[in-house]
Design an enzyme around this catalytic site. Structure first.
Site, mmCIF file in Angstrom:
data_model
loop_
_atom_site.group_PDB
_atom_site.id
_atom_site.type_symbol
_atom_site.label_atom_id
_atom_site.label_comp_id
_atom_site.label_asym_id
_atom_site.label_seq_id
_atom_site.Cartn_x
_atom_site.Cartn_y
_atom_site.Cartn_z
ATOM 1 N N THR A 132 38.320 45.387 31.703
ATOM 2 C CA THR A 132 37.775 44.055 31.960
ATOM 3 C C THR A 132 36.281 43.980 31.635
ATOM 4 O O THR A 132 35.580 44.990 31.701
ATOM 5 C CB THR A 132 37.980 43.696 33.447
ATOM 6 O OG1 THR A 132 37.292 42.477 33.730
ATOM 7 C CG2 THR A 132 37.433 44.770 34.377
ATOM 8 N N ASP A 133 35.818 42.762 31.365
ATOM 9 C CA ASP A 133 34.375 42.563 31.153
ATOM 10 C C ASP A 133 33.579 42.769 32.446
ATOM 11 O O ASP A 133 32.360 42.953 32.398
ATOM 12 C CB ASP A 133 34.097 41.175 30.568
ATOM 13 C CG ASP A 133 34.593 40.013 31.428
ATOM 14 O OD1 ASP A 133 35.189 40.253 32.506
ATOM 15 O OD2 ASP A 133 34.388 38.849 31.008
HETATM 16 P P1 NAD Z 1 48.504 41.135 37.543
HETATM 17 O O1 NAD Z 1 47.940 41.386 38.896
HETATM 18 O O2 NAD Z 1 49.082 39.806 37.217
HETATM 19 O O3 NAD Z 1 49.670 42.214 37.250
HETATM 20 C C1 NAD Z 1 49.538 43.558 37.575
HETATM 21 C C2 NAD Z 1 50.911 44.226 37.379
HETATM 22 O O4 NAD Z 1 50.750 45.622 37.663
HETATM 23 C C3 NAD Z 1 51.980 43.693 38.326
HETATM 24 O O5 NAD Z 1 53.191 43.511 37.618
HETATM 25 C C4 NAD Z 1 52.125 44.798 39.360
HETATM 26 O O6 NAD Z 1 53.415 44.875 39.945
HETATM 27 C C5 NAD Z 1 51.802 46.029 38.535
HETATM 28 N N1 NAD Z 1 51.311 47.136 39.361
HETATM 29 C C6 NAD Z 1 50.347 47.092 40.312
HETATM 30 N N2 NAD Z 1 50.195 48.303 40.875
HETATM 31 C C7 NAD Z 1 51.061 49.135 40.241
HETATM 32 C C8 NAD Z 1 51.361 50.515 40.359
HETATM 33 N N3 NAD Z 1 50.746 51.299 41.266
HETATM 34 N N4 NAD Z 1 52.296 51.058 39.537
HETATM 35 C C9 NAD Z 1 52.938 50.267 38.630
HETATM 36 N N5 NAD Z 1 52.712 48.961 38.490
HETATM 37 C C10 NAD Z 1 51.783 48.396 39.282
HETATM 38 O O7 NAD Z 1 47.355 41.536 36.533
HETATM 39 P P2 NAD Z 1 46.938 40.854 35.146
HETATM 40 O O8 NAD Z 1 46.074 39.696 35.412
HETATM 41 O O9 NAD Z 1 48.137 40.714 34.296
HETATM 42 O O10 NAD Z 1 45.995 42.003 34.551
HETATM 43 C C11 NAD Z 1 46.550 43.052 33.750
HETATM 44 C C12 NAD Z 1 45.434 43.998 33.393
HETATM 45 O O11 NAD Z 1 44.414 43.312 32.695
HETATM 46 C C13 NAD Z 1 44.763 44.660 34.598
HETATM 47 O O12 NAD Z 1 44.506 46.005 34.284
HETATM 48 C C14 NAD Z 1 43.470 43.877 34.768
HETATM 49 O O13 NAD Z 1 42.462 44.687 35.330
HETATM 50 C C15 NAD Z 1 43.155 43.507 33.334
HETATM 51 N N6 NAD Z 1 42.379 42.264 33.154
HETATM 52 C C16 NAD Z 1 42.858 41.070 33.621
HETATM 53 C C17 NAD Z 1 42.128 39.901 33.392
HETATM 54 C C18 NAD Z 1 42.604 38.547 33.849
HETATM 55 O O14 NAD Z 1 41.905 37.558 33.620
HETATM 56 N N7 NAD Z 1 43.769 38.431 34.465
HETATM 57 C C19 NAD Z 1 40.921 39.962 32.706
HETATM 58 C C20 NAD Z 1 40.451 41.203 32.285
HETATM 59 C C21 NAD Z 1 41.206 42.343 32.487
HETATM 60 O O1 TDX Z 2 39.657 29.728 44.927
HETATM 61 C C1 TDX Z 2 38.843 30.106 44.059
HETATM 62 N N1 TDX Z 2 37.682 29.386 43.882
HETATM 63 C C2 TDX Z 2 36.720 29.740 42.978
HETATM 64 O O2 TDX Z 2 35.688 29.070 42.868
HETATM 65 C C3 TDX Z 2 39.066 31.260 43.222
HETATM 66 C C4 TDX Z 2 40.316 32.093 43.368
HETATM 67 C C5 TDX Z 2 38.085 31.598 42.312
HETATM 68 N N2 TDX Z 2 36.933 30.879 42.206
HETATM 69 C C6 TDX Z 2 35.908 31.296 41.230
HETATM 70 C C7 TDX Z 2 35.512 32.758 41.316
HETATM 71 C C8 TDX Z 2 35.180 33.104 39.874
HETATM 72 O O3 TDX Z 2 33.834 32.793 39.601
HETATM 73 O O4 TDX Z 2 36.481 31.123 39.923
HETATM 74 C C9 TDX Z 2 36.085 32.195 39.048
HETATM 75 C C10 TDX Z 2 37.331 32.886 38.544
HETATM 76 O O5 TDX Z 2 37.916 33.555 39.656
HETATM 77 P P1 TDX Z 2 39.217 34.469 39.504
HETATM 78 O O6 TDX Z 2 40.300 33.670 38.869
HETATM 79 O O7 TDX Z 2 39.477 35.127 40.821
HETATM 80 O O8 TDX Z 2 38.756 35.521 38.399
HETATM 81 P P2 TDX Z 2 37.518 36.549 38.348
HETATM 82 O O9 TDX Z 2 37.052 36.927 39.687
HETATM 83 O O10 TDX Z 2 36.506 35.974 37.389
HETATM 84 O O11 TDX Z 2 38.264 37.809 37.687
HETATM 85 C C11 TDX Z 2 39.223 37.615 36.628
HETATM 86 O O12 TDX Z 2 38.687 37.932 35.384
HETATM 87 C C12 TDX Z 2 38.394 39.268 35.135
HETATM 88 C C13 TDX Z 2 40.476 38.455 36.879
HETATM 89 O O13 TDX Z 2 41.016 38.156 38.150
HETATM 90 C C14 TDX Z 2 40.196 39.917 36.747
HETATM 91 O O14 TDX Z 2 41.402 40.678 36.864
HETATM 92 C C15 TDX Z 2 39.578 40.168 35.425
HETATM 93 O O15 TDX Z 2 39.226 41.505 35.277
#
Ligand code: NAD
Ligand code: TDX
Length: 360
Positions: A132-133
């Site tokens: 992640t960033d």
């Molecule tokens: P998510 O929380 O939606 O999904 C995570 C998945 O991992 C789930 O299916 C969960 O069951 C599985 N998991 C959790 N613990 C586990 C374990 N111990 N063993 C096996 N499986 C397990 O997450 P996401 O948003 O899809 O993110 C995926 C990846 O991308 C993560 O590594 C996260 O750090 C990274 N990431 C996400 C974002 C974002 O905006 N969502 C941004 C940057 C990086």
């Molecule tokens: O209820 C809310 N109100 C609000 O203002 C929530 C849930 C979030 N926020 C704000 C917090 C952050 O500034 O919105 C922004 C985005 O929040 P999230 O969706 O929780 O994301 P963030 O914390 O930025 O992290 C996400 O991006 C990087 C992902 O959850 C991470 O997994 C990823 O690494």
């Protein structure tokens, strides 16, 4: 054959759909099905002969070794993680366990598994670590965006756990020659995102006419990346990325949280109007997240130059598609919002249960 850890989560399941649309090669999803893992995300591909699912935990060394020795993958795309910053603030230990120890277990298992291969084959293996960033910390208004050379400065327990896992991956490349790739992406949005994250949470709350909780003054900035663009970038990195390198992936969509929420509200005013007034009136400023990072921004120059990847979606096009998906899938939303997520909402926002929507 490739293995996808965390393939039942948001980005992982989108990657599975993307892969099966683009490639003939089979894949195996390995996922513990935590609160964030949802087999419904994989239902559209459940009968595809190239797809299989194994329930397992990445911290379970024996289960990981069994998997590798049975399916003999040529690559692992590692998504499995605890991923929600707010949860990491309330309960950091699970983040240490899954994100750091789980990644370590995978690396160790892969090191041993790969050692059985002929030396000439070992180099073709790939371990793509999805990070992640947030590992880079927080930017001020006029700071340059994060590049791959930006020093790590993680601020939340989540970000610290991801940064630690990145360093373990790096160490395994340098010490044992494991062919790894690391990517740092910005905030993803799109279908199948668990509604604890900003965009699906706001859509879900607005539809239910509940308050839209904006942390602090809503001035924090994120760079929004449509999950399809992310999946295309991951394919490019897996295919053509230079081993041992990191690649930053961003959407070129820097917006404040308030702008994002207002955009969602204005779209809902067209597609699902309130009885009176605009959904914008539902926005409620709530106490800020402790240690809230103010701005993330990504310099995507490296992946553009080296791999020819650029995002295709603008925020306007991506959010329209995303909103339509959530409106078209009320059953999916209902199913995820009635499980453990509901308990989390109660704990975090002090809100109660709601009635099932009529259309679901
Ligand atoms: P998510 O929380 O939606 O999904 C995570 C998945 O991992 C789930 O299916 C969960 O069951 C599985 N998991 C959790 N613990 C586990 C374990 N111990 N063993 C096996 N499986 C397990 O997450 P996401 O948003 O899809 O993110 C995926 C990846 O991308 C993560 O590594 C996260 O750090 C990274 N990431 C996400 C974002 C974002 O905006 N969502 C941004 C940057 C990086
Ligand atoms: O209820 C809310 N109100 C609000 O203002 C929530 C849930 C979030 N926020 C704000 C917090 C952050 O500034 O919105 C922004 C985005 O929040 P999230 O969706 O929780 O994301 P963030 O914390 O930025 O992290 C996400 O991006 C990087 C992902 O959850 C991470 O997994 C990823 O690494």
């Amino acid at each position: 054959m490739i293995v996808i850890t965390g393939g039942a989560g948001f980005i992982g399941s989108n990657f599975v759909h993307h892969w099966l649309a683009e490639r003939d090669e089979p894949l195996v999803v390995f996922d513990a099905l935590t609160y964030a893992g949802n087999l419904e995300n994989l239902a559209p591909v459940a009968s595809d002969t190239r797809f299989s699912f194994v329930r397992g935990d990445i911290t379970d060394r024996e289960a990981v070794e069994r998997l590798l020795n049975r399916v003999r993958p040529r690559a692992i795309v590692h998504f499995a993680a605890e991923s929600h910053v707010d949860r990491s603030i309330r309960g950091p230990q699970a983040f240490l366990k899954t994100n750091v120890e789980g990644t370590f277990v995978l690396l160790e298992a892969v090191r041993v598994y790969r050692a059985q291969w002929a030396p000439s084959d070992r180099e073709s293996f790939r371990f793509l670590h999805v990070s992640t960033d947030e590992v880079y910390g927080s930017l001020g208004p006029s700071d340059p965006p994060f590049s791959e050379a930006t020093p790590f400065a993680p601020n939340s327990p989540y970000a610290a756990s991801k940064a630690a896992s990145d360093l373990w991956v790096r160490a395994y490349t340098h010490t044992y020659g494991l062919p790894t790739l690391i990517c740092h992406c910005s905030n993803n949005y799109g279908p199948y995102q668990f509604p604890e994250k900003l965009i699906p949470l706001m859509i879900h709350h607005a539809i239910e006419n509940r308050p839209l909780p904006l942390y602090g003054d809503g001035s924090q900035v994120r760079d929004w990346l449509h999950v399809e663009d992310h999946c295309r970038a991951l394919l490019a990195i897996l295919d053509r990325g230079r081993v041992g390198e990191t690649y930053n992936i961003g959407g070129r969509n820097e917006l404040t949280n308030r702008e994002v929420v207002e955009t969602v509200c204005r779209l809902l005013d067209r597609h699902r109007p309130r009885a009176h007034g605009s959904h914008v009136e539902g926005i409620a400023e709530v106490p800020d997240r402790p240690g809230h990072d103010w701005r993330y921004a990504i310099d995507t120059g490296k992946i553009e130059r080296e791999l020819g990847w650029v995002p295709r979606e603008t925020f306007v096009s991506g959010i329209e598609k995303t909103l339509s998906w959530y409106l078209d899938h009320p059953d999916w939303v209902w199913n995820v919002t009635t499980g453990a997520y509901r308990e989390w909402l109660d704990l975090h926002y002090g809100t109660g249960r709601s009635e099932r929507p009529a259309q679901a």
